[in-house]
Design a protein around this motif. Structure first.
Motif, short mmCIF file in Angstrom:
data_model
loop_
_atom_site.label_atom_id
_atom_site.label_comp_id
_atom_site.label_asym_id
_atom_site.label_seq_id
_atom_site.Cartn_x
_atom_site.Cartn_y
_atom_site.Cartn_z
N GLY A 1 -12.19 1.63 5.22
CA GLY A 1 -11.72 2.77 4.43
C GLY A 1 -11.67 2.45 2.95
O GLY A 1 -12.06 3.27 2.11
N LYS A 2 -11.20 1.24 2.62
CA LYS A 2 -11.17 0.84 1.21
C LYS A 2 -12.59 0.78 0.64
O LYS A 2 -12.83 1.16 -0.51
CB LYS A 2 -10.49 -0.52 1.07
CG LYS A 2 -8.98 -0.50 1.30
CD LYS A 2 -8.39 -1.88 1.10
CE LYS A 2 -6.87 -1.86 1.27
NZ LYS A 2 -6.27 -3.22 1.10
N ARG A 3 -13.54 0.28 1.46
CA ARG A 3 -14.92 0.20 0.99
C ARG A 3 -15.49 1.58 0.71
O ARG A 3 -16.15 1.80 -0.32
CB ARG A 3 -15.77 -0.53 2.03
CG ARG A 3 -17.21 -0.78 1.57
CD ARG A 3 -18.06 -1.32 2.71
NE ARG A 3 -18.23 -0.33 3.76
CZ ARG A 3 -19.10 0.69 3.69
NH1 ARG A 3 -19.86 0.84 2.61
NH2 ARG A 3 -19.20 1.54 4.68
N LEU A 4 -15.23 2.53 1.61
CA LEU A 4 -15.74 3.89 1.42
C LEU A 4 -15.15 4.55 0.18
O LEU A 4 -15.85 5.24 -0.56
CB LEU A 4 -15.44 4.73 2.67
CG LEU A 4 -16.21 4.36 3.94
CD1 LEU A 4 -15.66 5.13 5.13
CD2 LEU A 4 -17.70 4.63 3.76
N LEU B 1 -12.01 8.16 6.45
CA LEU B 1 -12.50 7.71 7.75
C LEU B 1 -12.68 8.88 8.72
O LEU B 1 -13.63 8.90 9.51
CB LEU B 1 -11.54 6.68 8.35
CG LEU B 1 -11.49 5.32 7.64
CD1 LEU B 1 -10.37 4.47 8.19
CD2 LEU B 1 -12.83 4.59 7.79
N ILE B 2 -11.78 9.85 8.66
CA ILE B 2 -11.91 11.04 9.51
C ILE B 2 -13.14 11.84 9.09
O ILE B 2 -13.92 12.34 9.93
CB ILE B 2 -10.64 11.90 9.43
CG1 ILE B 2 -9.46 11.18 10.09
CG2 ILE B 2 -10.85 13.26 10.09
CD1 ILE B 2 -8.11 11.85 9.88
N MET C 1 0.84 -1.20 0.00
CA MET C 1 0.00 0.00 0.00
C MET C 1 0.88 1.25 0.00
O MET C 1 1.80 1.37 0.79
CB MET C 1 -0.93 0.02 1.22
CG MET C 1 -1.85 1.24 1.28
SD MET C 1 -2.90 1.28 2.75
CE MET C 1 -3.99 -0.10 2.38
N SER C 2 0.58 2.18 -0.88
CA SER C 2 1.36 3.41 -0.96
C SER C 2 0.97 4.38 0.14
O SER C 2 -0.13 4.27 0.73
CB SER C 2 1.16 4.08 -2.32
OG SER C 2 -0.15 4.60 -2.42
N ARG C 3 1.84 5.33 0.40
CA ARG C 3 1.55 6.34 1.41
C ARG C 3 0.36 7.19 1.00
O ARG C 3 -0.47 7.57 1.85
CB ARG C 3 2.80 7.22 1.62
CG ARG C 3 2.63 8.26 2.70
CD ARG C 3 3.92 9.00 2.97
NE ARG C 3 4.90 8.15 3.65
CZ ARG C 3 6.09 8.59 4.08
NH1 ARG C 3 6.43 9.86 3.91
NH2 ARG C 3 6.92 7.77 4.68
N LYS D 1 -3.10 7.66 3.16
CA LYS D 1 -3.60 8.99 3.53
C LYS D 1 -5.05 9.17 3.09
O LYS D 1 -5.87 9.76 3.81
CB LYS D 1 -2.71 10.07 2.92
CG LYS D 1 -1.35 10.23 3.57
CD LYS D 1 -0.56 11.34 2.89
CE LYS D 1 0.78 11.54 3.56
NZ LYS D 1 1.58 12.60 2.89
N ALA D 2 -5.36 8.67 1.87
CA ALA D 2 -6.72 8.81 1.36
C ALA D 2 -7.71 8.04 2.22
O ALA D 2 -8.83 8.51 2.50
CB ALA D 2 -6.78 8.32 -0.08
#
Length: 701
Positions: free
Chosen positions: A638-641, A618-619, A606-608, A612-613
């Motif tokens: 987070g991936k699902r969103l 999530l925030i 996973m890239s930085r 961050k995305a």
């Protein structure tokens, strides 16, 4: 790091523990025979030979030792990284002093790449029409010694240079390609580093837009910088350049600004850091010096004397729309960082991603350039991608992604190559790579769906967006196939008529000079660690926190220090947040440390930017707070969103694309996707390869 010396006729090497001798080179193949045995001539592809882990180059033959070799390969140390910055600079300065002598020794032993490097970088040590064959080592030592005095530092005697050489070779004999460690002065390991170094641009006396060089000196504040630049500019404009005059000029300038005058010793050391070739350029005049100037025409095809002599690097945003491989949503245009070999016009390395130009993209392109490409295995190309290895000169634009400390240190300190920047606002000096960018637009990209001309209207760009079908991995595969099977075999107007394709130009050079220095396949990971950016971090009881990821391991728990801040040096790869590397300064090794929060297995690869995305999403939805580190469930959420958001962004007119994806189909493509399925005539790649073979065999073009 260990390099394979270039293979040439009569060189000896080991394969599967057996000693062989090179009988002939007909690139891309090596003909060899066994020294003790039937003397039968055997043939092997050069890339296949390098990829064989049992291969030991000619530099190993004299003192082959399986036990010592295995120890070296298992533990790659990084002693230079344990030094404080000031001591590291002084060590590199010593290396730079003896570099011409090291190249001289190799050239005298018949290394033609070393000979070309000497003539390229250190031609100033030759007088008039003198050649290296007529120059004795004693005389070269005397000239290097004299040059060290004229450069502004105290004179380094020939005897002292010989001591540096002896220390270098002793260290090299203990561990090959680590000779620089013999130049480290043990008395200064604990010296204090200085924080007051400022960058001084050396401007052309008559043309402010031309930056001849950049040096560093220690001054109290930034107010001195423009004064020093002004004083040096005037200093260079004079035919008789005396440091005492420069010191007086700077005293006047400082006094006018109510600053304390600079010490003579400071000015003296400042002048010695200026590249000596600049004086030669200015003394002969700008137009005459362009003939051999490191800043201008010396990087043209005429002056690149062999493969890997000069490499040009630049970025371009490709005018083609790409889509997400999962959702089919529009992701925009990718950035291509490309490196091209000036002598042959072969592609040396590249990086294709959505990341904007940066030092990290430059690092990825350079790493791709120095390593074996394995194009047949990874992309199914017809031919091998043979161009790889360590260059002599890397020539770049003056943009901030190139002209920065990270990139310069990576090239000069780690690769021991020379950095050159083209003058500001002079794109003609990067003409070779600029022409290639036009070529891929006109001859490659315009055949692909999603391409648009930069002069197109908004409506036409929207049309390109609707018809886009390629993903980033698709375009990467197609680019590699174009480089290897088409571009390398196509005619180039900038090459000689009898060597008018990159492949012919490269192979004819190899037949004469042998293959250039390269990195063993089993050392590529160690080289990646060398090239990665470095940072200082605090190791507390919870480990190291880097970009909201926690890293720790039992092996590195001894570095915990709650009182001292930023007590460990780390290296990191923004493409993979699952691990970092921590420097063990005692053993001079980097230790791989996995992420513990989130777990490494959940974020591997996973890239930085993606991490961050996910955190941002999530925030925004209130799932976590800004200081919280993600757990496994939150990574998945987070991936699902993000996927949901991408799906909402999919262009409504791309319903067919989305339908295919929803049914479980793929949007992968191959070279045949952009060409008719049935052909009555040979493909361009086949025609070019046939032409190449005819040229090699002398049967015509």
């Amino acid at each position: 790091m260990k390099l394979h010396n270039p293979l040439a006729i009569d060189d000896e090497f080991y394969l599967n523990g057996v000693k062989f001798i090179v009988h002939d080179i007909q690139a891309p193949n090596i003909f060899y025979y066994r020294e003790e045995g039937d003397k039968k001539i055997r043939e092997i592809n050069y890339i296949t030979l390098l990829e064989d882990l049992t291969f030991k180059g000619p530099d190993k033959v004299v003192k082959i030792s399986a036990k010592n070799e295995s120890n070296v390969e298992k533990k790659v140390t990084f002693m230079l990284d344990t030094l404080i910055p000031d001591r590291k600079r002084k060590t590199v300065l010593r290396l730079n002093l003896i570099k011409p002598i090291l190249l001289y020794d190799k050239a005298k032993q018949g290394d033609m790449y070393a000979l070309n490097s000497f003539n390229e970088i250190y031609k100033g040590y030759l007088k008039g029409n003198e050649t290296i064959t007529k120059l004795t080592k004693k005389e070269l030592l005397a000239r290097v010694s004299k040059n060290s005095k004229e450069s502004g530092d105290k004179k380094i005697s020939p005897r002292q240079l010989e001591r540096y050489l002896q220390a270098y070779y002793e260290s090299e004999n203990n561990r090959e390609n680590f000779g620089v460690e013999g130049l480290i002065s043990k008395a200064y390991y604990n010296a204090h580093s200085r924080e007051d170094e400022k960058a001084i641009q050396i401007l052309h006396p008559k043309k402010d837009e031309i930056i001849l060089d950049t040096i560093y000196c220690r001054v109290e504040n930034e107010e001195y910088v423009p004064l020093i630049e002004k004083g040096i500019k005037r200093f260079l404009s004079k035919k008789r350049r005396k440091i005492t005059h420069l010191h007086s000029d700077l005293e006047i300038l400082c006094s006018a600004q109510k600053l304390d005058p600079l010490l003579y010793d400071t000015v003296y050391k400042m002048v010695k850091r200026i590249n000596v070739q600049i004086y030669d350029r200015l003394s002969k005049g700008i137009m005459e010096a362009e003939y051999h100037d490191p800043v201008t025409q010396r990087v043209s095809g005429y002056f690149a004397r062999c493969p890997l002599n000069v490499i040009e690097i630049d970025h371009v945003k490709l005018p083609i729309k790409l889509i997400d491989e999962t959702t089919g949503s529009d992701l925009g245009e990718p950035w291509l960082t490309l490196a091209i070999d000036v002598y042959t016009r072969m592609i040396w390395g590249f990086d294709l991603s959505f990341q904007s130009p940066s030092g990290h993209k430059v690092m990825c392109a350079i790493y791709n350039g120095i390593c074996l490409k394995r194009a047949k295995e990874m992309y199914g190309t017809i031919n091998d991608w043979e161009m790889h290895g360590i260059p002599t000169v890397i020539y770049m634009d003056n943009g901030p992604e190139f002209n920065n400390t990270f990139v310069k240190s990576m090239i000069e300190d780690e690769l021991h190559a020379e950095v050159r920047y083209r003058p500001v606002a002079t794109p003609r000096y990067g003409g070779i790579i600029e022409r290639f960018f036009r070529t891929i637009n006109d001859e490659f990209l315009d055949q692909l769906l999603g391409f648009y001309s930069k002069g197109n209207s908004v409506e036409e760009r929207q049309a390109a967006k609707k018809e886009a079908i390629l993903t980033l991995s698709d375009l990467t595969e197609l680019l590699v196939r174009y480089f290897v099977d088409v571009y390398h075999f196509d005619t180039h107007r900038g090459l000689p008529l009898d060597q008018d394709t990159p492949a012919v130009r490269f192979h004819q050079a190899i037949n004469i000079m042998g293959y250039p220095p390269s990195i063993p396949a089993n050392q590529e990971e160690s080289y990646l660690i060398k090239l990665l950016p470095v940072d200082m971090k605090s190791y507390d009881k919870d480990g190291i926190r880097e970009e909201n990821v926690r890293y720790a391991s039992p092996e590195t728990s001894r570095f915990v220090n709650t009182r001292l801040k930023k007590n460990v040096k780390i290296k990191f790869d923004v493409r993979d947040i699952s691990k970092i590397y921590i420097l063990d300064s005692t053993n001079q090794v980097y230790i791989e440390v996995p992420s513990i929060s989130p777990p490494a297995e959940q974020v591997q690869g996973m890239s930085r930017d993606l991490y961050k995305a996910i955190r941002k999403e999530l925030i925004a939805t209130g799932k976590i707070n800004k200081r919280q580190i993600l757990g496994t469930d939150q990574i998945i959420e987070g991936k699902r969103l993000i996927q949901e958001r991408f799906e909402k962004m999919v262009n409504k007119n791309a319903s067919m694309r989305k339908h295919i994806l929803n049914k479980g189909g793929t949007l992968s493509v191959s070279l045949s996707s952009v060409e008719p399925l049935k052909r009555t005539t040979p493909s361009k790649a086949q025609s070019l390869i046939e032409k190449y073979n005819n040229q090699r065999n002398g049967t015509g073009k």
